[in-house]
Design a protein around this motif. Structure first.
Motif, PDB file in Angstrom:
ATOM      1  N   TRP A 243      60.367  -2.785 128.514  1.00 16.94           N
ATOM      2  CA  TRP A 243      60.561  -3.991 127.702  1.00 16.94           C
ATOM      3  C   TRP A 243      59.543  -3.961 126.566  1.00 16.94           C
ATOM      4  CZ3 TRP A 243      58.984  -9.496 129.785  1.00 16.94           C
ATOM      5  CH2 TRP A 243      59.323 -10.475 128.838  1.00 16.94           C
ATOM      6  N   PHE A 244      59.963  -3.484 125.413  1.00 13.67           N
ATOM      7  CA  PHE A 244      59.092  -3.289 124.258  1.00 13.67           C
ATOM      8  C   PHE A 244      59.853  -3.797 123.039  1.00 13.67           C
ATOM      9  CE2 PHE A 244      56.901   0.087 121.401  1.00 13.67           C
ATOM     10  CZ  PHE A 244      55.912  -0.810 121.043  1.00 13.67           C
ATOM     11  N   ALA A 245      59.641  -5.069 122.705  1.00 11.30           N
ATOM     12  CA  ALA A 245      60.504  -5.747 121.748  1.00 11.30           C
ATOM     13  C   ALA A 245      60.403  -5.185 120.340  1.00 11.30           C
ATOM     14  CB  ALA A 245      60.190  -7.242 121.749  1.00 11.30           C
ATOM     15  N   TRP A 246      59.242  -4.686 119.943  1.00 10.85           N
ATOM     16  CA  TRP A 246      59.107  -4.121 118.595  1.00 10.85           C
ATOM     17  C   TRP A 246      60.077  -2.965 118.396  1.00 10.85           C
ATOM     18  CZ3 TRP A 246      53.999  -1.388 116.620  1.00 10.85           C
ATOM     19  CH2 TRP A 246      54.152  -1.074 115.270  1.00 10.85           C
ATOM     20  N   ALA A 247      60.127  -2.051 119.361  1.00 10.35           N
ATOM     21  CA  ALA A 247      61.037  -0.911 119.236  1.00 10.35           C
ATOM     22  C   ALA A 247      62.490  -1.364 119.195  1.00 10.35           C
ATOM     23  CB  ALA A 247      60.814   0.060 120.393  1.00 10.35           C
ATOM     24  N   ASN A 248      62.838  -2.364 119.988  1.00 14.08           N
ATOM     25  CA  ASN A 248      64.203  -2.886 119.966  1.00 14.08           C
ATOM     26  C   ASN A 248      64.557  -3.467 118.601  1.00 14.08           C
ATOM     27  OD1 ASN A 248      64.836  -2.266 122.674  1.00 14.08           O
ATOM     28  ND2 ASN A 248      63.804  -4.097 123.396  1.00 14.08           N
ATOM     29  N   GLY A 249      63.643  -4.258 118.057  1.00 15.47           N
ATOM     30  CA  GLY A 249      63.894  -4.865 116.756  1.00 15.47           C
ATOM     31  C   GLY A 249      63.998  -3.840 115.650  1.00 15.47           C
ATOM     32  N   LEU A 250      63.169  -2.804 115.716  1.00 14.65           N
ATOM     33  CA  LEU A 250      63.205  -1.775 114.689  1.00 14.65           C
ATOM     34  C   LEU A 250      64.537  -1.014 114.724  1.00 14.65           C
ATOM     35  CD1 LEU A 250      61.251  -0.851 112.489  1.00 14.65           C
ATOM     36  CD2 LEU A 250      60.480   0.953 114.035  1.00 14.65           C
ATOM     37  N   PHE A 251      65.042  -0.784 115.928  1.00 19.43           N
ATOM     38  CA  PHE A 251      66.374  -0.181 116.028  1.00 19.43           C
ATOM     39  C   PHE A 251      67.417  -1.102 115.385  1.00 19.43           C
ATOM     40  CE2 PHE A 251      70.424   0.000 118.339  1.00 19.43           C
ATOM     41  CZ  PHE A 251      70.797   1.310 118.070  1.00 19.43           C
ATOM     42  N   GLY A 252      67.324  -2.399 115.646  1.00 23.56           N
ATOM     43  CA  GLY A 252      68.238  -3.341 115.002  1.00 23.56           C
ATOM     44  C   GLY A 252      68.136  -3.284 113.494  1.00 23.56           C
ATOM     45  N   GLU A 253      66.911  -3.162 112.965  1.00 18.08           N
ATOM     46  CA  GLU A 253      66.730  -3.038 111.515  1.00 18.08           C
ATOM     47  C   GLU A 253      67.429  -1.799 110.969  1.00 18.08           C
ATOM     48  OE1 GLU A 253      63.080  -4.004 109.267  1.00 18.08           O
ATOM     49  OE2 GLU A 253      62.178  -4.236 111.254  1.00 18.08           O
ATOM     50  N   LEU A 254      67.347  -0.703 111.709  1.00 13.29           N
ATOM     51  CA  LEU A 254      68.017   0.516 111.262  1.00 13.29           C
ATOM     52  C   LEU A 254      69.521   0.292 111.127  1.00 13.29           C
ATOM     53  CD1 LEU A 254      68.350   3.544 110.674  1.00 13.29           C
ATOM     54  CD2 LEU A 254      68.306   3.932 113.157  1.00 13.29           C
ATOM     55  N   ILE A 255      70.127  -0.342 112.111  1.00 14.46           N
ATOM     56  CA  ILE A 255      71.572  -0.569 112.057  1.00 14.46           C
ATOM     57  C   ILE A 255      71.919  -1.490 110.883  1.00 14.46           C
ATOM     58  CG2 ILE A 255      73.570  -1.450 113.300  1.00 14.46           C
ATOM     59  CD1 ILE A 255      72.407   1.196 114.377  1.00 14.46           C
ATOM     60  N   LEU A 256      71.103  -2.523 110.643  1.00 16.78           N
ATOM     61  CA  LEU A 256      71.334  -3.389 109.481  1.00 16.78           C
ATOM     62  C   LEU A 256      71.198  -2.601 108.179  1.00 16.78           C
ATOM     63  CD1 LEU A 256      69.349  -6.621 110.439  1.00 16.78           C
ATOM     64  CD2 LEU A 256      71.809  -6.252 110.595  1.00 16.78           C
ATOM     65  N   ASP A 257      70.199  -1.732 108.130  1.00 15.96           N
ATOM     66  CA  ASP A 257      69.986  -0.896 106.949  1.00 15.96           C
ATOM     67  C   ASP A 257      71.203  -0.010 106.679  1.00 15.96           C
ATOM     68  OD1 ASP A 257      68.319   0.605 104.911  1.00 15.96           O
ATOM     69  OD2 ASP A 257      68.585   2.209 106.383  1.00 15.96           O
ATOM     70  N   LEU A 258      71.731   0.594 107.732  1.00 13.25           N
ATOM     71  CA  LEU A 258      72.891   1.477 107.559  1.00 13.25           C
ATOM     72  C   LEU A 258      74.147   0.685 107.209  1.00 13.25           C
ATOM     73  CD1 LEU A 258      72.269   4.037 110.442  1.00 13.25           C
ATOM     74  CD2 LEU A 258      71.789   4.297 108.001  1.00 13.25           C
ATOM     75  N   ALA A 259      74.277  -0.506 107.756  1.00  9.78           N
ATOM     76  CA  ALA A 259      75.437  -1.341 107.421  1.00  9.78           C
ATOM     77  C   ALA A 259      75.474  -1.647 105.927  1.00  9.78           C
ATOM     78  CB  ALA A 259      75.403  -2.633 108.226  1.00  9.78           C
ATOM     79  N   LYS A 260      74.301  -1.719 105.313  1.00 10.00           N
ATOM     80  CA  LYS A 260      74.217  -1.995 103.877  1.00 10.00           C
ATOM     81  C   LYS A 260      74.231  -0.722 103.044  1.00 10.00           C
ATOM     82  CE  LYS A 260      71.200  -4.400 100.561  1.00 10.00           C
ATOM     83  NZ  LYS A 260      69.944  -5.193 100.415  1.00 10.00           N
ATOM     84  N   ARG A 261      73.521   0.305 103.512  1.00 12.86           N
ATOM     85  CA  ARG A 261      73.282   1.511 102.722  1.00 12.86           C
ATOM     86  C   ARG A 261      74.272   2.634 102.997  1.00 12.86           C
ATOM     87  NH1 ARG A 261      69.354   5.842 103.407  1.00 12.86           N
ATOM     88  NH2 ARG A 261      68.834   4.974 105.441  1.00 12.86           N
ATOM     89  N   LYS A 262      74.701   2.755 104.260  1.00  5.63           N
ATOM     90  CA  LYS A 262      75.574   3.863 104.673  1.00  5.63           C
ATOM     91  C   LYS A 262      76.637   3.347 105.656  1.00  5.63           C
ATOM     92  CE  LYS A 262      73.217   7.601 103.039  1.00  5.63           C
ATOM     93  NZ  LYS A 262      73.791   8.786 102.347  1.00  5.63           N
ATOM     94  N   PRO A 263      77.445   2.377 105.265  1.00 11.34           N
ATOM     95  CA  PRO A 263      78.382   1.779 106.213  1.00 11.34           C
ATOM     96  C   PRO A 263      79.374   2.782 106.805  1.00 11.34           C
ATOM     97  CG  PRO A 263      78.886   1.092 103.985  1.00 11.34           C
ATOM     98  CD  PRO A 263      77.562   1.754 103.933  1.00 11.34           C
TER      99      PRO A 263
END
Length: 478
Positions: free
Chosen positions: A451-471
């Motif tokens: 249970w390491f919330a920072w790593a989970n959130g950073l993965f979520g950021e990556l998916i948001l980034d790709l949804a915008k940059r590389k959908p």
């Protein structure tokens, strides 16, 4: 039982604390791993809408399931809302350690910044954490972690006997430059995203002044300064040499950081990624304070210090790689001409500087340094049967951190490389549905921190980034 990295150290299990988890059958149709709605610690309608919006773009069912579990994990499990003096107070724990790290808590809320303007509940959360950060910094700007009760003594077993000035409210007192950078970054970026000036009261300005004062103290131009730290521990990375002041330096204008963002002690006290982050944070602070028209002296001081540290980085923050003859950014230096090259998965890292906005993605020096970090030139780069990526001495040899894989994908514009990173992340969560701190390069079922919330959130950021940059990449089945 999962063994966390810090409890393992306290128990003397060494730098690599793995939880060997049996292979688990994946639930039919990837059943959600989120708490039931009634058990979630914080709920945002905007975040729920964002989960639905982005999920609809993810073709791979397992990747979609990971995003749905990981992106809201901070809100679901780590937020404790209260009120202090009639205003919001937010205490955000890291996950399996029930304390607030200045760095982690700010990073954990970053994935929700773009939604705060349109969601009053999120604005309350950010206001509450900005205030909690300010109160914590004013307790002790040298501390990295804090207790929920500001009058409480630390309950962290490994910190109970530390030889340093432990104050009530402090959970751990490892001086890390980035601990004061992250609250500035979050405050500035929240202000930019929302236009909200409510959190930036006299308390916040006092904490901002304490931040700049502490950075100047840790230039150590007039002596060693007020901070020292000793810990009785089997691990050398848990304490400092020379009576707790760290290795010698020549005072060149850089800021001393006694510990890395991994909470490991520095080899040389001038941690270059942290100093780059400090320059960026100080400039953000100067911009913000100038716009708020409250404290012209603070804005001027922050800007001048940023310029001084930037000039010192240009003169002392690089090295010639003896293997290639190329100039690279050093990881640590001492001002005497000695330099150490490596990279650690924890951000700020060399690889994470563009993500933080501390350096441009097209900067050729940074690009060379990041390429070297993602190669055998870096002693903490690993390639195994499970994945390839950067680890950390914090988790031991042979380990890879999902955070580093996320950084690699965020840094890249190459579709093939990004897809490779996504495949690494998809197949190394050990059927838990979440990211971990570290996993064994050959066997992802051996990992640290369930249970390491920072790593989970950073993965979520990556998916948001790709949804915008590389959908188009999210539209593929991995």
């Amino acid at each position: 039982m999962t063994v966390t990295r810090r409890t393992a150290m306290a128990a003397g299990l060494g730098a690599m604390a793995t939880a060997a988890m049996p292979a688990m059958a994946r639930p039919a149709a990837f059943a959600s791993k989120r708490p039931a709605p009634a058990d979630r610690r914080f709920t945002s309608r905007a975040v729920e809408r964002e989960i639905a919006r982005v999920s609809a773009r993810i073709a791979d069912p397992e990747l979609r399931w990971l995003f749905q579990n990981c992106y809201p994990n901070t809100l679901d499990t780590t937020v404790f809302m209260d009120r202090v003096d009639g205003r919001p107070d937010a205490f955000v724990i890291t996950g399996d350690i029930q304390c607030l790290w200045l760095r982690d808590s700010a990073a954990q809320l970053n994935p929700y910044l773009h939604l705060a303007r349109g969601d009053a509940a999120l604005r309350d959360l950010f206001r509450g954490l900005i205030a909690r950060h300010a109160r914590s910094i004013l307790i002790d700007p040298y501390a990295n972690a804090f207790m929920r009760d500001p009058a409480a003594r630390t309950t962290l077993s490994w910190a109970l006997a530390d030889d340093t000035e432990m104050k009530p409210g402090v959970a751990e007192r490892k001086w890390e430059v980035d601990s004061l950078c992250y609250p500035i970054r979050m405050a500035h970026d929240y202000w930019r995203a929302t236009g909200d000036t409510v959190p930036f009261d006299a308390l916040w300005h006092d904490a901002a002044r304490a931040t700049v004062r502490t950075f100047r103290e840790q230039q150590r131009k007039d002596g060693p300064g007020p901070y020292r730290f000793l810990r009785r521990d089997r691990l050398a990375s848990e304490t400092l040499i020379l009576n707790g002041y760290g290795a010698p330096t020549r005072k060149v204008g850089l800021i001393h950081s006694m510990f890395r963002p991994s909470d490991d002690s520095c080899l040389f006290p001038f941690l270059i990624p942290a100093n780059w982050f400090a320059v960026s944070a100080l400039r953000k602070l100067a911009t913000m304070v100038s716009a708020l028209r409250v404290d012209a002296a603070l804005a001027s001081d922050a800007s001048a210090l940023a310029d001084e540290v930037a000039a010192a980085l240009a003169q002392h923050g690089t090295m010639i790689d003896p293997a290639s003859g190329e100039r690279l950014m050093a990881y640590e230096v001492d001002g005497f001409g000695n330099a150490h090259f490596m990279d650690d998965a924890n951000v700020p890292s060399l690889s994470g500087l563009a993500y933080l906005g501390a350096i441009g993605r097209d900067d050729p020096l940074w690009q060379r340094s990041t390429a070297a970090a993602w190669s055998p030139r870096n002693p903490y780069f690993q390639s195994g049967r499970a994945a390839e990526g950067i680890g950390s001495p914090h988790s031991g040899e042979g380990t890879i951190w999902p955070m580093a894989i996320v950084m690699c994908a965020m840094n890249s514009s190459d579709d093939a490389k990004i897809l490779r990173c996504l495949r690494h992340l998809k197949r190394t969560h050990a059927d838990t549905g979440f990211m971990h701190e570290a996993f064994d390069k050959d066997d992802a079922a051996k990992f640290t921190r369930e249970w390491f919330a920072w790593a989970n959130g950073l993965f979520g950021e990556l998916i948001l980034d790709l949804a915008k940059r590389k959908p188009h990449l999210l539209g593929q089945t991995l």
